[in-house]
Every structure is written in structure tokens, then in C-alpha cells.
Write a protein that holds these residues in place. Structure first.
Motif, PDB file in Angstrom:
ATOM      1  N   ARG A   1      49.445 -37.328  24.633  1.00  0.00           N
ATOM      2  CA  ARG A   1      50.705 -38.097  24.597  1.00  0.00           C
ATOM      3  C   ARG A   1      51.150 -38.479  26.007  1.00  0.00           C
ATOM      4  O   ARG A   1      51.633 -39.592  26.245  1.00  0.00           O
ATOM      5  N   ALA A   2      50.978 -37.564  26.966  1.00  0.00           N
ATOM      6  CA  ALA A   2      51.385 -37.848  28.341  1.00  0.00           C
ATOM      7  C   ALA A   2      50.532 -38.956  28.965  1.00  0.00           C
ATOM      8  O   ALA A   2      51.059 -39.863  29.616  1.00  0.00           O
ATOM      9  N   PHE A   3      49.215 -38.890  28.767  1.00  0.00           N
ATOM     10  CA  PHE A   3      48.355 -39.957  29.282  1.00  0.00           C
ATOM     11  C   PHE A   3      48.705 -41.284  28.606  1.00  0.00           C
ATOM     12  O   PHE A   3      48.780 -42.323  29.260  1.00  0.00           O
ATOM     13  N   GLN A   4      48.920 -41.273  27.295  1.00  0.00           N
ATOM     14  CA  GLN A   4      49.269 -42.504  26.574  1.00  0.00           C
ATOM     15  C   GLN A   4      50.572 -43.092  27.126  1.00  0.00           C
ATOM     16  O   GLN A   4      50.682 -44.304  27.296  1.00  0.00           O
ATOM     17  N   ALA A   5      51.571 -42.247  27.391  1.00  0.00           N
ATOM     18  CA  ALA A   5      52.846 -42.721  27.931  1.00  0.00           C
ATOM     19  C   ALA A   5      52.655 -43.337  29.314  1.00  0.00           C
ATOM     20  O   ALA A   5      53.252 -44.370  29.627  1.00  0.00           O
ATOM     21  N   ALA A   6      51.818 -42.708  30.138  1.00  0.00           N
ATOM     22  CA  ALA A   6      51.557 -43.243  31.478  1.00  0.00           C
ATOM     23  C   ALA A   6      50.820 -44.577  31.404  1.00  0.00           C
ATOM     24  O   ALA A   6      51.151 -45.521  32.130  1.00  0.00           O
ATOM     25  N   PHE A   7      49.826 -44.668  30.530  1.00  0.00           N
ATOM     26  CA  PHE A   7      49.112 -45.935  30.366  1.00  0.00           C
ATOM     27  C   PHE A   7      50.070 -47.029  29.901  1.00  0.00           C
ATOM     28  O   PHE A   7      50.025 -48.165  30.376  1.00  0.00           O
ATOM     29  N   ALA A   8      50.958 -46.698  28.971  1.00  0.00           N
ATOM     30  CA  ALA A   8      51.922 -47.677  28.453  1.00  0.00           C
ATOM     31  C   ALA A   8      52.887 -48.121  29.549  1.00  0.00           C
ATOM     32  O   ALA A   8      53.211 -49.315  29.652  1.00  0.00           O
TER      33      ALA A   8
END
Length: 135
Positions: free
Chosen positions: A68-75
Motif C-alpha cells: 500500500r505504501a509503495f502504491q501510494a508513493a507511485f500514485a
């Protein structure tokens, strides 16, 4: 300075060193200012920034929060990247993120920042990682 359509288009196709703003700033710093996330989205649409998939080792404690943290950063940066828990490595998936032993949230965030930078070539949004990990 005039921001005709050709100049604004060049903001999407050239290196976004200083011609962009951050989406959390409540207003553009100049007329026609675009965000880095917008630049990355357009670069993906025109084929200059390919989609990538990254894996997180399934045996890591808190693997779901890490994803979730990587996805949030990518977004936040507008990257066309995805991150998932490794169930098996497919041909179109990239490097796996993993850690060893016990690790604190701050230690995990630092490891994730280093991995994000190696995957993207950009400095990681550390506050995003810490916020998601602390949940």
C-alpha cells in the motif's frame, strides 16, 4: 513569459526539473504550472514512461502495508507502476523488495525509500511511507 500551447506541451516531453509544481501546494507557482504527477501520466500515455510491476516478498511482516505504501508513493508521483505481494515471479515483473530480521517502522521506511529511488531514479516521498506504515 507566454505559455502558449507549444510551450506547455514541451513541459510533458522534456525533463521536468523545474517547470512543475507539487500537487500538495494549494496553487500553481506560475500560470499553466503542471504537477510532476501530470508529467509522468502524460509521458506514460505517449509511450515515454513504460508500465512496470514490482514485487514485495510474501514472507515480510506487514507485506500488505508495504505494498500500500509503495502504491501510494507511485500514485503521488503519477508513475504507471504497480506493486504486489510475490506469489511467483512473472516475466514482466521487476525487482523484489525484501528485508531480513526484525526492523522498526523507521528502518523499514528507510529501506523502502532506498528501493523507491533505485526503481524510479527519484527521491522517495518518505512521509507517504511513514504515514501508510503507521496506518
Amino acid at each position: 513569459m507566454s505559455l502558449d500551447m507549444s510551450f506547455q506541451q514541451s513541459r510533458y516531453t522534456t525533463s521536468p526539473i523545474s517547470l512543475v509544481t507539487h500537487p500538495k501546494i494549494p496553487f500553481p507557482s506560475a500560470p499553466g504550472q503542471i504537477s510532476l504527477a501530470d508529467v509522468h501520466r502524460v509521458q506514460h500515455l505517449i509511450g515515454r514512461l513504460p508500465r512496470r510491476n514490482f514485487l514485495v516478498a510474501a514472507n515480510i511482516s506487514g507485506a500488505s502495508a508495504i505494498v500500500r505504501a509503495f502504491q501510494a508513493a507511485f500514485a503521488e508521483f503519477g508513475y504507471p507502476y504497480s506493486c504486489m505481494i510475490a506469489q511467483g515471479i512473472e516475466e514482466d515483473e521487476d525487482i523484489m523488495f525484501s528485508t531480513q530480521g526484525e526492523i522498526t517502522i523507521d528502518g523499514l521506511a528507510e529501506a523502502m525509500e532506498a528501493q523507491f529511488t533505485s526503481w524510479t531514479g527519484r527521491r522517495a516521498p518518505s512521509s507517504v511511507f511513514r504515514t501508510v506504515l503507521r496506518g
